[in-house]
Design a protein around this motif. Structure first.
Motif, PDB file in Angstrom:
ATOM      1  N   UNK A   1      29.411  39.368  49.534  1.00  0.00           N
ATOM      2  CA  UNK A   1      30.688  39.527  50.236  1.00  0.00           C
ATOM      3  C   UNK A   1      31.793  38.782  49.491  1.00  0.00           C
ATOM      4  N   UNK A   2      32.911  39.461  49.163  1.00  0.00           N
ATOM      5  CA  UNK A   2      34.025  38.767  48.499  1.00  0.00           C
ATOM      6  C   UNK A   2      34.664  37.743  49.421  1.00  0.00           C
ATOM      7  N   UNK A   3      34.842  36.516  48.924  1.00  0.00           N
ATOM      8  CA  UNK A   3      35.410  35.459  49.750  1.00  0.00           C
ATOM      9  C   UNK A   3      36.735  34.936  49.191  1.00  0.00           C
ATOM     10  N   UNK A   4      37.033  35.278  47.946  1.00  0.00           N
ATOM     11  CA  UNK A   4      38.281  34.811  47.348  1.00  0.00           C
ATOM     12  C   UNK A   4      38.620  35.717  46.187  1.00  0.00           C
ATOM     13  N   UNK A   5      39.917  35.927  45.964  1.00  0.00           N
ATOM     14  CA  UNK A   5      40.358  36.783  44.875  1.00  0.00           C
ATOM     15  C   UNK A   5      41.427  36.097  44.038  1.00  0.00           C
ATOM     16  N   UNK A   6      41.400  36.371  42.749  1.00  0.00           N
ATOM     17  CA  UNK A   6      42.451  35.943  41.837  1.00  0.00           C
ATOM     18  C   UNK A   6      43.077  37.205  41.261  1.00  0.00           C
ATOM     19  N   UNK A   7      44.341  37.414  41.552  1.00  0.00           N
ATOM     20  CA  UNK A   7      45.036  38.595  41.047  1.00  0.00           C
ATOM     21  C   UNK A   7      45.519  38.322  39.625  1.00  0.00           C
ATOM     22  N   UNK A   8      45.213  39.216  38.705  1.00  0.00           N
ATOM     23  CA  UNK A   8      45.533  39.041  37.291  1.00  0.00           C
ATOM     24  C   UNK A   8      46.770  39.865  36.959  1.00  0.00           C
ATOM     25  N   UNK A   9      47.831  39.187  36.556  1.00  0.00           N
ATOM     26  CA  UNK A   9      49.128  39.812  36.345  1.00  0.00           C
ATOM     27  C   UNK A   9      49.607  39.510  34.932  1.00  0.00           C
ATOM     28  N   UNK A  10      50.090  40.528  34.226  1.00  0.00           N
ATOM     29  CA  UNK A  10      50.558  40.331  32.857  1.00  0.00           C
ATOM     30  C   UNK A  10      51.888  39.590  32.847  1.00  0.00           C
ATOM     31  N   UNK A  11      51.962  38.538  32.041  1.00  0.00           N
ATOM     32  CA  UNK A  11      53.215  37.797  31.909  1.00  0.00           C
ATOM     33  C   UNK A  11      53.989  38.235  30.669  1.00  0.00           C
ATOM     34  N   UNK A  12      53.460  39.215  29.963  1.00  0.00           N
ATOM     35  CA  UNK A  12      54.127  39.723  28.759  1.00  0.00           C
ATOM     36  C   UNK A  12      54.162  41.241  28.805  1.00  0.00           C
ATOM     37  N   UNK A  13      55.041  41.805  28.005  1.00  0.00           N
ATOM     38  CA  UNK A  13      55.106  43.259  27.847  1.00  0.00           C
ATOM     39  C   UNK A  13      54.185  43.677  26.716  1.00  0.00           C
ATOM     40  N   UNK A  14      53.368  44.663  26.958  1.00  0.00           N
ATOM     41  CA  UNK A  14      52.469  45.194  25.929  1.00  0.00           C
ATOM     42  C   UNK A  14      53.025  46.541  25.479  1.00  0.00           C
ATOM     43  N   UNK A  15      53.437  46.604  24.231  1.00  0.00           N
ATOM     44  CA  UNK A  15      53.985  47.848  23.691  1.00  0.00           C
ATOM     45  C   UNK A  15      52.861  48.800  23.286  1.00  0.00           C
ATOM     46  N   UNK A  16      53.191  50.037  23.117  1.00  0.00           N
ATOM     47  CA  UNK A  16      52.233  51.006  22.583  1.00  0.00           C
ATOM     48  C   UNK A  16      52.160  50.800  21.075  1.00  0.00           C
ATOM     49  N   UNK A  17      50.977  50.648  20.566  1.00  0.00           N
ATOM     50  CA  UNK A  17      50.797  50.311  19.150  1.00  0.00           C
ATOM     51  C   UNK A  17      51.175  51.484  18.248  1.00  0.00           C
TER      52      UNK A  17
END
Length: 396
Positions: free
Chosen positions: A356-372
């Protein structure tokens, strides 16, 4: 040449991503009223956001001077963003000086630094200083109130509506214990606030002809071990309210009570809520600040790999006697492909116990990732041929 090329590739791999904690509103299993005299109450672990006790948590009620938490949050955020500084002089308007209730008796035309105004709000709950700061940041108090309500929506405060910057009685001015706990948790990201709210007494205008003695309206700062904030409130309509925080052994709590009959009962019930949590729970460190949480390759991204690090210490809240090894980590990624915007949610890491999930960490990008570009993609392939360091292997 290959060594030089490898360094260029790796330099792009350590771009970080932001981290925000998110948990469901989980109440303690025990059926007991920790705040029997309060109309509404919430006890929350500040580290995880887990609710340990709740009583009418979403009931809209007048928050009185607890309103000033949002005013202080917008001030410290403006400081953090470089829009203002603690040294900036704030000129007092006729409107700000006209506020009744608790005040530091500012006079029209008087100038006082942001630092001293904020201290007056945090310690003495100054209505006049709250409005002066609101006008300094928003231009007018009306515009500042719009900023307050906008920030409340961003924080998920669904049962909150502000009409002024200080909490004096006004129609349709309300909040809830749960919303105030969310606000308290956000403001705790700024140590400057607890530096002020943890002071029991101080002075303003020292060295002048009119020094002003500040005494903290939150008496728990003096009488309860670990309390260093946050804000009291009282009006005849709201009764006695308090948003308090305490920290012991690495665990920080937030306790909110609204509609208490008197200050003595308010303080006693908040202290009892803290006692309950400190006696029943323990905070187990999960990540130190700067620790790598996850590594993720971004399809056709430039850079291709994101290293997600903890921006602040992260812990698990456990019942005393629980085994930390009984929790497992589970990464859940969204379908990721460049381009990725700054602030985009990449996925989440769950802590799971007994399936059972009891805690979550939301992962958010702090940078812009361009298309290579084509050439960047070629370099990325060559970089992979040279092999990534083991610590940069992708997190499943």
């Amino acid at each position: 040449m290959l060594k030089k090329f490898s360094r260029i590739v790796l330099a792009g791999l350590f771009l970080g991503a932001g981290l925000f904690t998110r948990t469901g509103q989980t109440h303690a299993a025990e059926e007991q009223d920790l705040a029997p005299q309060a109309v509404s109450a919430v006890l929350m672990d500040a580290g995880t956001g887990k609710v340990l006790f709740a009583k009418n948590p979403h009931q809209p009620l007048p928050p009185a001077s607890i309103t000033k938490l949002m005013t202080m949050l917008l001030v410290v955020e403006a400081i953090d963003q470089g829009k203002i500084s603690l040294k900036d002089p704030v000129r007092v308007s006729e409107h700000a000086a006209s506020m009744g209730g608790t005040q530091i008796f500012l006079e029209p035309g008087e100038q006082m630094s942001v630092h001293d105004m904020l201290k007056g709000v945090a310690i003495a709950s100054a209505n006049d200083a709250s409005v002066a700061l609101a006008e300094f940041i928003g231009g007018t108090e009306t515009n500042f109130v719009r900023m307050m309500n906008q920030r409340a929506l961003q924080l998920g405060m669904k049962n909150t509506q502000f009409q002024n910057a200080n909490g004096l009685p006004a129609n349709n001015h309300y909040s809830s214990a749960y919303d105030i706990a969310l606000l308290s948790r956000e403001i705790l990201k700024y140590p400057l606030i607890t530096k002020f709210t943890g002071i029991y007494q101080d002075y303003l205008r020292q060295g002048s002809k009119k020094p002003f003695w500040l005494v903290n309206t939150n008496k728990l700062v003096r009488y309860y071990q670990g309390v260093d904030g946050l804000k009291t409130g009282y009006t005849s309509e709201a009764k006695f309210c308090l948003a308090a925080t305490a920290k012991r052994n690495g665990m920080r709590l937030v306790s909110v009570v609204m509609g208490e009959p008197d200050a003595k009962t308010r303080n006693a019930e908040v202290a009892g809520m803290f006692d309950y949590a400190f006696n029943q729970y323990v905070s187990h460190p999960l990540y130190k600040q700067g620790d790598v949480i996850a590594v993720k390759k971004i399809d056709k991204g430039d850079p291709r790999t994101l290293v997600i690090k903890a921006k602040r210490p992260i812990s698990i809240l456990m019942k005393k006697g629980e085994d930390p090894n009984s929790y497992q980590k589970k990464w859940m990624w969204r379908s990721l492909q460049a381009p990725i915007k700054q602030g985009q949610v990449l996925g989440k890491m769950q802590l799971v116990k007994d399936g059972r999930p009891v805690q979550e960490l939301e992962l958010v990008s702090s940078v812009e990732i361009r298309r290579a570009s084509w050439w960047t993609s070629v370099k990325q392939v060559l970089g992979e041929v040279l092999h990534l360091p083991e610590q940069l292997q992708e997190t499943e």
